[in-house]
Design an enzyme around this catalytic site. Structure first.
Site, PDB file in Angstrom:
ATOM      1  N   GLN A  14      -9.531  -3.934   8.025  1.00 20.36           N
ATOM      2  CA  GLN A  14      -8.631  -3.538   9.103  1.00 20.36           C
ATOM      3  C   GLN A  14      -9.152  -2.332   9.868  1.00 20.36           C
ATOM      4  O   GLN A  14      -8.394  -1.611  10.508  1.00 20.36           O
ATOM      5  CB  GLN A  14      -7.236  -3.242   8.547  1.00 20.36           C
ATOM      6  N   ASP A  24      -4.551   8.086   3.540  1.00 21.27           N
ATOM      7  CA  ASP A  24      -4.109   6.741   3.907  1.00 21.27           C
ATOM      8  C   ASP A  24      -4.992   6.201   5.040  1.00 21.27           C
ATOM      9  O   ASP A  24      -5.578   6.978   5.784  1.00 21.27           O
ATOM     10  CB  ASP A  24      -2.646   6.832   4.379  1.00 21.27           C
ATOM     11  N   GLU A  25      -5.083   4.900   5.180  1.00 17.99           N
ATOM     12  CA  GLU A  25      -5.877   4.279   6.250  1.00 17.99           C
ATOM     13  C   GLU A  25      -7.296   4.857   6.291  1.00 17.99           C
ATOM     14  O   GLU A  25      -7.811   5.230   7.340  1.00 17.99           O
ATOM     15  CB  GLU A  25      -5.214   4.475   7.619  1.00 17.99           C
ATOM     16  N   LYS A  78       0.797  -1.214   0.000  1.00 14.16           N
ATOM     17  CA  LYS A  78       0.000   0.000   0.000  1.00 14.16           C
ATOM     18  C   LYS A  78       0.838   1.276   0.000  1.00 14.16           C
ATOM     19  O   LYS A  78       0.637   2.161  -0.844  1.00 14.16           O
ATOM     20  CB  LYS A  78      -0.883  -0.041   1.249  1.00 14.16           C
ATOM     21  N   THR A  79       1.779   1.335   0.910  1.00 14.36           N
ATOM     22  CA  THR A  79       2.596   2.542   1.015  1.00 14.36           C
ATOM     23  C   THR A  79       3.367   2.772  -0.276  1.00 14.36           C
ATOM     24  O   THR A  79       3.541   3.897  -0.736  1.00 14.36           O
ATOM     25  CB  THR A  79       3.576   2.428   2.193  1.00 14.36           C
ATOM     26  N   ARG A 135      -0.106  -9.987  10.447  1.00 13.31           N
ATOM     27  CA  ARG A 135       1.193  -9.383  10.773  1.00 13.31           C
ATOM     28  C   ARG A 135       2.331 -10.363  10.567  1.00 13.31           C
ATOM     29  O   ARG A 135       3.492  -9.984  10.512  1.00 13.31           O
ATOM     30  CB  ARG A 135       1.259  -8.908  12.238  1.00 13.31           C
TER      31      ARG A 135
END
Length: 754
Positions: free
Chosen positions: A246, A215-216, A33-34, A604
């Site tokens: 998430q 973002d997020e 994503k980043t 994770r």
DNA sequence: GTACGGGCTATTTTT
DNA sequence: TAGCCCGTAC
């Protein structure tokens, strides 16, 4: 530097190259994503968009910092002037530009949650609200919730017993906040939204940016959504990136609907799904997919990877939280040897902080280095808050919360009664407490004794001097902090106490003044001029210290783990009632969020994932409720996970049983159904004890029989010490160090416990 | 003004 | 269990 685009997968490339308009990027966990956001920004710059017309917002300072860094690496200096920051920092920046439009002084201070709580307590006291349910905490979360929904004190209406109280408290709280020239976190957003509605400024804001990236996005609340929409209103170039699976901050006002309804709200939206995962093994992803698939309302996604299946997940039920912790530590030791893992490869997650204790103890006694993320924060320490409160009063005498905190700290004879009298007079004359104090010190007040008056004067003089010397006539922030500690005799008094705790406090204060000086130096180096005290205070309020990068084994809540990844992950406390928490009962939305939390935890892990729970858990000193394993465990497909073949209540090792001779087979009064333990037989063979075991031996049993460091005897080599394990069950092999011949790999059956 | 002890209550916490 | 608030005693 455009070459990087070739390294993207088709979906990523599509997101990066998309021309404009509303863009929804559904980015699964670990899907790069980043990378996509930074590449997209680089692409925008390449197309000739001015950097200062690009706004990228994140939730954390860490994410903002990372993003900026990666963009700079990608574009060289071309991103200079770009707006990258957290929602709150970005809003603070905009608010400072137009503060007067929302009746704020440009030097407004930001009240963090502690300050908010103090203020609410104060208001409750003044209003005489004495209700068991009207705790400051509950009030605050109600007020916060209202602000997150965009309801100001003028709009908020009570509709039941509790909210009626809120409706009384909220306006007073807000009034006090504004009188103190303060804003809380909610205000930063809400006032910015108000700014957007201003006939003059609103238009300017809507034209300020050509591209807005968020973002997020799944964590945005209503107000953030509205602000972002407004900022992108003119050209509609709003790119949002997130993962509805998430979304774990609904209790902080986040609204999953923002992402779920984005396409409906923006009909021309182009949607890209990033489903290829670059982090975990397929087995881990299968487990994650299966767990999250049970949530009904979500954007369909299915993570996949080109990595192989990797290792199975391992599930272990321990007797209590202490043996759960011991299991975790033993596995770490085992992997340290077998797979050459180092402590920083490991992360242990739990649902609540209270669960960290047992783990810490086990790690401590195993001498494994670890760090706990979260918990008591540096800036929450009383002494740290005291010094900061001094700085805040110096910067902004209207800040009553801070003033009340420091006025008698260390004690200087201005007690509660004196202070209350000043406050009463301030309220009566509609003046700030500070101004009232000054007036009293000068002209007197019949109600105050001359002694009290004198002490007030002394305090005012001290503060005025500090302000004049260090703020008005420049001087440095670091020097100011030192001077505060010296002139208030704060450190002196602590030192006089001589206790270990006082010593620690002094050290914390030194750390704080040190960090102030560091900050000052950094700003001078970067901007060529020293920061103002207001700059510093904003930085403190908005930027949590970056202790996130822990050394050794990392312990943290699942919430704190979002966005991170580790080679080996332990998810602990997988019991119904703990994880998922059943604090909100079986509420469907709450359970869906718990499930997302489990999804976050699982995703994770890069290589190995261990799932543990405890049959009995002592939480808050109470004995735990009847044990039921977490419902999420049942959702994990069998092919992903190695489950113990049995879960004996007392978990006697099969070797112990073998030695003691077979006793009655696994009676069970636990009220929890599990299979009978297979019979074990002891056979003498080759000088060692061999145990024949029907069926596979679980990891569980193996672990409980042989420990690292366990002394064993072998017929030929004599006594030695277990240094490692390979294989499992009846194929278990041990690496044993024998003083006579050095390390040897021995089939476990052929050794005897010493 | 401070020090101590009993009683109460406990998630998650980017900013 | 532990941390915090409040009342009481000095």
């Amino acid at each position: 530097m455009t070459s990087g685009v070739d390294s993207l997968n088709p979906a990523q490339r599509e997101a990066v190259l998309h021309p404009g308009g509303p863009l929804l990027i559904l980015a699964g966990a670990g899907s790069g994503k980043t990378r996509v956001i930074t590449f997209r920004i680089a692409e925008l710059l390449r197309r000739g968009v001015w950097p200062d017309r690009i706004l990228a917002v994140t939730f954390t300072n860490k994410a903002a910092g990372e993003m900026r860094e990666r963009i700079e690496k990608l574009t060289g200096g071309r991103a200079r002037g770009m707006w990258v920051g957290t929602f709150h920092a970005t809003c603070a920046r905009l608010l400072r530009m137009y503060a007067e439009k929302v009746r704020l002084g440009r030097d407004f201070v930001i009240f963090d949650d502690n300050d908010q709580r103090t203020l609410v307590s104060r208001v409750l006291k003044d209003l005489g609200v004495a209700d068991r349910f009207a705790t400051p905490r509950a009030m605050l979360s109600a007020i916060d919730g209202a602000k997150n929904r965009g309801e100001g004190p003028d709009v908020f209406v009570g509709h039941d017993y509790f909210s009626d109280i809120v409706a009384r408290v909220y306006p007073v709280y807000q009034e006090r906040l504004e009188k103190a020239n303060g804003v809380d976190f909610g205000d930063l957003l809400l006032k910015t939204l108000k700014l957007c509605g201003d006939p003059d400024v609103g238009k300017r804001l809507a034209e300020r940016f050509d591209h807005v990236l968020v973002d997020e996005f799944q964590d945005t609340n209503r107000v953030q959504y509205d602000v972002v929409n407004h900022l992108a209103a003119r050209l509609g170039n709003l790119c949002v990136v997130g993962d509805d699976d998430q979304s774990i901050y609904s209790w902080r006002g986040a609204d999953v609907r923002n992402i779920l309804d984005f396409e409906r709200d923006h009909p021309t939206t182009h949607t890209v799904k990033l489903e290829q995962n670059y982090r975990s093994t397929q087995t881990i992803l299968d487990a994650a997919n299966a767990v999250i698939a049970r949530n009904l309302e979500r954007k369909q996604k299915r993570l996949f990877t080109e990595k192989g299946p990797g290792e199975l997940l391992l599930y272990h039920t321990a007797e209590d939280e202490r043996s759960e912790a011991q299991f975790v530590v033993r596995v770490m030791q085992k992997l340290a040897i077998e797979e050459e893992r180092v402590p920083s490869d490991f992360a242990v997650f739990y649902r609540t902080h209270a669960q960290s204790r047992a783990l810490e103890e086990a790690l401590l006694s195993a001498e494994l280095p670890y760090s706990v993320i979260g918990g008591i924060r540096f800036y929450d320490r009383a002494e740290v808050k005291d010094l900061l409160a001094y700085l805040r009063v110096l910067a902004n005498p209207a800040d009553e919360v801070s003033l009340e905190r420091v006025i008698n700290k260390p004690t200087r004879g201005i007690g509660e009664s004196t202070y209350e009298r000043v406050v009463a007079r301030a309220r009566a004359s509609d003046e700030t407490v500070w101004k009232t104090m000054e007036a009293i010190a000068q002209s007197g007040d019949g109600e105050l004794t001359p002694a009290a008056k004198k002490k007030l004067s002394a305090f005012i003089t001290m503060m005025d001097d500090l302000r004049n010397e260090f703020i008005v006539h420049d001087g440095s922030l670091g020097a100011l902090a030192d001077a505060v500690l010296e002139r208030t005799q704060y450190v002196e008094r602590l030192a006089a106490d001589g206790s270990h705790e006082s010593q620690e406090r002094i050290e914390n204060l030194l750390e704080l003044t040190g960090s102030i000086k560091d900050y000052e130096g950094d700003v001078i180096a970067k901007e060529g001029m020293p920061p103002s005290i207001h700059d510093y205070l904003e930085q403190v309020s908005l930027v949590a210290p970056s202790d996130t990068e822990g050394k050794g084994v990392t312990l943290m809540t699942v919430h704190a783990a979002k966005g991170l990844e580790y080679p080996v992950v332990f998810v602990t406390g997988l019991e119904d009632g703990v994880f998922p928490s059943l604090r909100n009962g079986e509420d469907e939305d709450a359970m869906a969020e718990e499930r997302r939390l489990a999804y976050v935890a699982i995703t994770r892990a890069e290589e190995r994932l261990f799932l543990t729970n405890a049959r009995a858990r002592r939480l808050f000193g109470q004995d735990a409720r009847p044990f039921r394993e977490s419902r999420f465990l049942a959702d994990i497909p069998d092919h992903c996970i190695a489950r113990p073949i049995n879960q004996p209540r007392q978990r006697p090792s099969w070797m112990d049983r073998a030695r003691d001779g077979a006793r009655d087979g696994g009676g069970d009064d636990s009220g929890y159904a599990h299979r009978q333990e297979p019979p074990a037989r002891k056979i003498e063979r080759d000088g060692g004890i061999s145990v024949e075991y029907d069926g596979d031996v679980s990891y569980d049993d193996v672990e409980s029989t042989f420990r690292l460091g366990q002394r064993v005897r072998h017929a030929k080599f004599g006594e030695g010490e277990v240094r490692g394990f390979t294989g499992a069950g009846s194929d278990l092999k041990l690496t044993v160090y024998f003083p006579s011949v050095g390390p040897k790999t021995i089939i476990a059956r052929f050794v005897e416990l010493v």
